[in-house]
Design an enzyme around this catalytic site. Sequence first.
Site, short mmCIF file in Angstrom:
data_model
loop_
_atom_site.label_atom_id
_atom_site.label_comp_id
_atom_site.label_asym_id
_atom_site.label_seq_id
_atom_site.Cartn_x
_atom_site.Cartn_y
_atom_site.Cartn_z
N GLU A 171 -3.25 7.63 -4.12
CA GLU A 171 -3.12 6.30 -3.52
C GLU A 171 -2.87 5.23 -4.57
O GLU A 171 -3.47 5.25 -5.64
CB GLU A 171 -4.42 5.99 -2.76
CG GLU A 171 -4.43 4.68 -2.03
CD GLU A 171 -5.81 4.36 -1.45
OE1 GLU A 171 -6.00 4.52 -0.24
OE2 GLU A 171 -6.70 3.96 -2.22
N TYR A 195 0.85 -1.19 0.00
CA TYR A 195 0.00 0.00 0.00
C TYR A 195 0.88 1.24 0.00
O TYR A 195 1.89 1.30 0.71
CB TYR A 195 -0.88 0.01 1.26
CG TYR A 195 -1.76 1.23 1.37
CD1 TYR A 195 -3.04 1.25 0.83
CD2 TYR A 195 -1.31 2.39 2.02
CE1 TYR A 195 -3.85 2.37 0.91
CE2 TYR A 195 -2.10 3.52 2.11
CZ TYR A 195 -3.38 3.50 1.55
OH TYR A 195 -4.17 4.61 1.63
#
Length: 402
Positions: free
Chosen positions: A204, A116
């Site tokens: 992101e 992530y």
Amino acid sequence: MKVHEYQAREILAKAGAPVPAGEVIESAGDAAGAYTRAVESAGLGDGGLAVVKAQVHAGGRGKAGFVKLVRSSQEAAEAAGFMLSNKMVSNQTGPGGLEVKKLLVAAGVDIAKEYYLAITTDRASRRDVLIASAEGGVEIEQVAHDNPAAIIKEPIHPLMGLQPHQARRLAFRLGFTGKQVGQAVKTMLALSRAYSKNDCTIAEINPLVVTTPTDAHPDGEVLAIDAKFNFDDNALFRHKDIAAMFDPAEENPAETRAKEYGLSYIALDGNIGCLVNGAGLAMATMDIVKHEGGEPANFLDVGGSASEEAVTEAFKIILSDEAVKGVMVNIFGGIMRCDVIAHAIVSSAKQVGFTVPLVVRLEGTNVEEGRAILDKARSEIPTMQSATDLGDAAKKIVAAVG
Ligand code: GDP
Ligand code: MN
């Protein structure tokens, strides 16, 4: 403003991050061709791995069945047909789900591990911060809750930006090895560049992956296979290319209409429509409606200098919501003049008609003129009551809809 994944991937790729090739389709008939081109881009033929992904402004698509791995043009067509004819319900869409109008068909990858990576503003430290985790793919909120130590945060200097040495240290902490390190660093720097260049509020990559080793790539490849960017609306004026990516189909139509007229409108779940000037007064109005036992149907700030036309549009937007069982007008005229509001009420009554109760509280600039206009029109707006102050208005509207 939000954009679709395919647009986020374009931005990311332009900034220098490695992103598998793909294309957008809007009909299942185009899926087979898109599949062939996607696998060709990876040097493969029929039987190669591709992925069909719903393009909607919500995440959780994987779990919802709207990210599908396919190995033939026929499978691609089936996946596309399913996604375009079913609503997607995920933990981010609400129970009604979202209609899917666009799909991304991209080259698929064999994943060895998911990471992530994100950048957003950390208000506590007043810095942008790079957030990374070796536990990617899954919901990051869950990781933050269950295992906060698995989330690494790296502050970004407001003038110097993310430094290569910071990215390198982070790459090692995340467990990247060999050639992966340089690729991960490159991706982090690209994400950071894209974030600051475009005035993002969130950037992101989830997941950032390392692919299974092959002869050509014995360390595997680091690739961004999902991307999300949100942009600061107040900075869009200096990013025409980003503003052009706006997809009205993904927005609440009433909110889009309001924006065109310069109104701040947010739909809520209650049944009392509120028309107020000033964000603070709008918040106070919602509070007092709730205090009296009512539920606001919306937040609406017509601002300080809206025209009669814009305010009339505001009434139309409120009244077009079937859940609205009453309307409360709370105006404290400073720059906004009460006579403008009164004229807008009268013209809305003519154009749409107030079939539901209407409670009006006017105070401030030109209030006598405003009241006179409403008094004269009283017979045309039989559901209208006047209120003396904010508390009185809230009591009256709650009683009227109850
Ligand atoms: P999201 O669920 O909306 O965040 O959609 P993602 O694009 O992140 O996809 C969800 C999951 O599908 C990922 O975490 C991966 O596990 C899987 N996935 C997506 N693309 C690929 C791919 O090309 N190959 C493989 N093997 N899995 C993929
Ligand atoms: Mn994802």
